[in-house]
Design an enzyme around this catalytic site. Structure first.
Site, PDB file in Angstrom:
ATOM      1  CG  ASP A   9     -30.566  -6.106  12.212  1.00 25.66           C
ATOM      2  OD1 ASP A   9     -30.675  -5.259  13.115  1.00 25.66           O
ATOM      3  OD2 ASP A   9     -31.131  -6.016  11.112  1.00 25.66           O
ATOM      4  CB  ILE A  10     -29.472  -4.424  17.680  1.00 27.93           C
ATOM      5  CG1 ILE A  10     -29.699  -4.532  19.181  1.00 27.93           C
ATOM      6  CG2 ILE A  10     -30.049  -3.145  17.118  1.00 27.93           C
ATOM      7  CD1 ILE A  10     -28.859  -3.607  20.007  1.00 27.93           C
ATOM      8  CG  ASN A  23     -29.967  12.337  16.889  1.00 26.99           C
ATOM      9  OD1 ASN A  23     -30.935  12.800  17.487  1.00 26.99           O
ATOM     10  ND2 ASN A  23     -30.028  11.922  15.628  1.00 26.99           N
ATOM     11  N   GLY A  31     -27.613   4.905  10.770  1.00 23.50           N
ATOM     12  CA  GLY A  31     -27.017   3.787  11.507  1.00 23.50           C
ATOM     13  C   GLY A  31     -28.039   2.937  12.239  1.00 23.50           C
ATOM     14  CB  VAL A  32     -27.766   1.118  15.448  1.00 24.26           C
ATOM     15  CG1 VAL A  32     -27.619   2.127  16.539  1.00 24.26           C
ATOM     16  CG2 VAL A  32     -28.400  -0.151  15.969  1.00 24.26           C
ATOM     17  CG  ASP A  33     -31.564   6.780  15.988  1.00 24.89           C
ATOM     18  OD1 ASP A  33     -32.586   6.243  16.409  1.00 24.89           O
ATOM     19  OD2 ASP A  33     -31.308   8.003  16.111  1.00 24.89           O
ATOM     20  CB  SER A 116     -19.981   6.432  20.726  1.00 24.04           C
ATOM     21  OG  SER A 116     -20.788   7.365  21.384  1.00 24.04           O
ATOM     22  CB  VAL A 119     -22.322   8.474  12.562  1.00 28.07           C
ATOM     23  CG1 VAL A 119     -22.247   9.935  12.169  1.00 28.07           C
ATOM     24  CG2 VAL A 119     -22.973   7.665  11.463  1.00 28.07           C
ATOM     25  CE1 TYR A 120     -23.538  11.338  16.740  1.00 34.30           C
ATOM     26  CE2 TYR A 120     -23.734  10.713  19.031  1.00 34.30           C
ATOM     27  CZ  TYR A 120     -24.222  11.388  17.938  1.00 34.30           C
ATOM     28  OH  TYR A 120     -25.386  12.118  18.037  1.00 34.30           O
TER      29      TYR A 120
HETATM   30  P1  ADP Z   1     -23.260   6.282  16.787  1.00 35.98           P
HETATM   31  O1  ADP Z   1     -23.826   7.520  16.174  1.00 35.98           O
HETATM   32  O2  ADP Z   1     -23.525   6.194  18.285  1.00 35.98           O
HETATM   33  O3  ADP Z   1     -21.833   6.069  16.424  1.00 35.98           O
HETATM   34  P2  ADP Z   1     -24.158   4.334  14.794  1.00 35.98           P
HETATM   35  O4  ADP Z   1     -25.543   3.873  14.564  1.00 35.98           O
HETATM   36  O5  ADP Z   1     -23.536   5.151  13.707  1.00 35.98           O
HETATM   37  O6  ADP Z   1     -24.166   5.100  16.206  1.00 35.98           O
HETATM   38  O7  ADP Z   1     -23.226   3.082  15.081  1.00 35.98           O
HETATM   39  C1  ADP Z   1     -23.142   2.397  16.317  1.00 35.98           C
HETATM   40  C2  ADP Z   1     -22.731   0.969  16.054  1.00 35.98           C
HETATM   41  O8  ADP Z   1     -23.867   0.206  15.695  1.00 35.98           O
HETATM   42  C3  ADP Z   1     -21.725   0.783  14.920  1.00 35.98           C
HETATM   43  O9  ADP Z   1     -20.685  -0.077  15.383  1.00 35.98           O
HETATM   44  C4  ADP Z   1     -22.519   0.141  13.801  1.00 35.98           C
HETATM   45  O10 ADP Z   1     -21.714  -0.773  13.037  1.00 35.98           O
HETATM   46  C5  ADP Z   1     -23.546  -0.640  14.594  1.00 35.98           C
HETATM   47  N1  ADP Z   1     -24.806  -0.951  13.902  1.00 35.98           N
HETATM   48  C6  ADP Z   1     -25.397  -0.316  12.867  1.00 35.98           C
HETATM   49  N2  ADP Z   1     -26.574  -0.906  12.559  1.00 35.98           N
HETATM   50  C7  ADP Z   1     -26.718  -1.941  13.430  1.00 35.98           C
HETATM   51  C8  ADP Z   1     -27.717  -2.958  13.638  1.00 35.98           C
HETATM   52  N3  ADP Z   1     -28.823  -3.026  12.870  1.00 35.98           N
HETATM   53  N4  ADP Z   1     -27.519  -3.866  14.639  1.00 35.98           N
HETATM   54  C9  ADP Z   1     -26.425  -3.814  15.423  1.00 35.98           C
HETATM   55  N5  ADP Z   1     -25.449  -2.894  15.284  1.00 35.98           N
HETATM   56  C10 ADP Z   1     -25.592  -1.968  14.305  1.00 35.98           C
END
Ligand code: ADP
Length: 339
Positions: A9-10, A23, A31-33, A116, A119-120
């Site tokens: 988990d980042i 965004n 998501g990660v944001d 990306s 969701v992107y």
């Molecule tokens: P985007 O809108 O740029 O596609 P997302 O957040 O939807 O961004 O997803 C980007 C990537 O981050 C995806 O591969 C998702 O599985 C991954 N992701 C989501 N949460 C985490 C996290 N806590 N740590 C690492 N990677 C994550």
């Protein structure tokens, strides 16, 4: 190891900077944001508001607040529209902009999610290739450790043919190494005393050249000298013989420059097995030479170790791209080369 693929988990990464797939408003999302904003606390949102947004392919920096990292670098990835709308260039620009910002803030360790690829909608395997290529290019001119943090192992897709071949090879070789011991012992010479068969199997006789009496033999002195070579000496000899520079070698091995200099400056340095293997791959050694180099560091390739079998397969097939090998190892949950 300058470039590492890890599963985590980042928000848990203890690095100088983590990168957020944001965004354009920078005001948080899913998501990660969302995960980063939750873990950093409300001060992050306030800092993002002051930035006033960010364009696709660019990056902005804030502090990390409650996160264990010092900075968050926010970058905006492209939305996937089929691939013919400049997505690749924009995605590469995200990595380059974020890395440049990290370098200008003297970051030594940076962690990226796969921008990306959520969701992107950017296909994960392609998103990973862009990340690997762009980061590797940056690292050829900078000293930094960069982690690509993936949430799920499926994000890493190795070519299915390569993966099938490697898993078939593991099945064969690993199964042989773990075959019915009775079957194995039958092929061994009779043990001197009952019960010594296993030991007899594990003590290979020394190379014949080492056992010969010192009769006149062209090149014998050279061979004997080679037996006394240390790991470092052998490594430096091979680098000379291959006519490559030190930098080419450690970069291709995905080994930190400082670690390489430590090895170089100490003739008796004993590297880890993963480091020795990474150097063997970087030097494009044959299997026999790889075994010899490993032996100098006190290691052997074993058929009881799946990671060793993967490396053996790759060397046999002359697959000398460490990033590719590490993707396979990652996929199989095995330790990567280069530590
Ligand atoms: P985007 O809108 O740029 O596609 P997302 O957040 O939807 O961004 O997803 C980007 C990537 O981050 C995806 O591969 C998702 O599985 C991954 N992701 C989501 N949460 C985490 C996290 N806590 N740590 C690492 N990677 C994550």
């Amino acid at each position: 190891m300058p470039l590492q693929l890890i599963r985590n988990d980042i928000t848990k990464m203890r690095v100088d900077a983590i990168v957020n797939a944001a965004n354009p408003s920078l005001l948080g999302g899913g998501g990660v944001d969302g995960a980063i904003h939750r873990a950093a606390g409300p001060q992050l949102l306030a800092a993002c508001r002051r930035l006033g947004g960010c364009q696709v392919g660019q990056a902005r920096l804030t502090r990390g607040y409650d996160l264990p990292c010092k900075y968050v670098i926010h970058t905006v990835g492209p939305i996937w529209q089929g691939g013919a709308h400049g997505e690749r260039a924009q995605l590469a620009s995200c990595y380059r902009s974020a890395l440049a910002l990290a370098a200008s803030h003297r970051c030594k360790t940076v962690a990226f999610p796969l921008i990306s690829s959520g969701v992107y909608g950017y296909p994960k395997a392609q998103a990973l290739q862009v990340a690997l290529e762009t980061i590797a290019e940056f690292l050829s001119g900078h000293d930094m450790t960069v982690y690509i943090v993936v949430f799920d192992r499926d994000a890493v897709q190795v070519s299915s043919k390569l993966f099938q071949n490697i898993t078939a090879y593991i099945d064969d070789v690993y199964a042989d190494a773990h075959a019915d011991p009775a079957g194995r012992f039958r092929q061994l010479p009779a043990a001197p005393v009952g019960g010594f068969a296993e030991e007899a199997a594990s003590f290979a006789p020394p190379p014949r050249t080492a056992m010969r009496p010192s009769v006149a033999h062209p090149g014998l002195d050279a061979m004997l000298a080679q037996l006394d070579e240390s790991f470092t000496q052998m490594l430096l000899r091979l680098i000379d013989e291959k006519h490559i520079s030190d930098a080419d070698c450690y970069k291709k091995a995905n080994i930190d420059r400082r670690l390489f200099h430590k090895i170089r400056s100490n003739p008796h340095y004993k590297p880890s097995k993963q480091t020795a293997l990474a150097l063997a791959v970087a030097l494009e050694l044959s299997l026999e030479q790889t075994r010899e180099l490993l032996m100098k560091a006190g290691f052997a390739l074993s058929h009881s170790d799946k990671g060793d079998i993967v490396v053996e397969y790759c060397i046999r097939q002359r697959i000398y791209n460490i990033i590719e090998i590490n993707q396979v190892l990652f996929k199989l949950d095995l330790q990567p080369l280069g530590y």
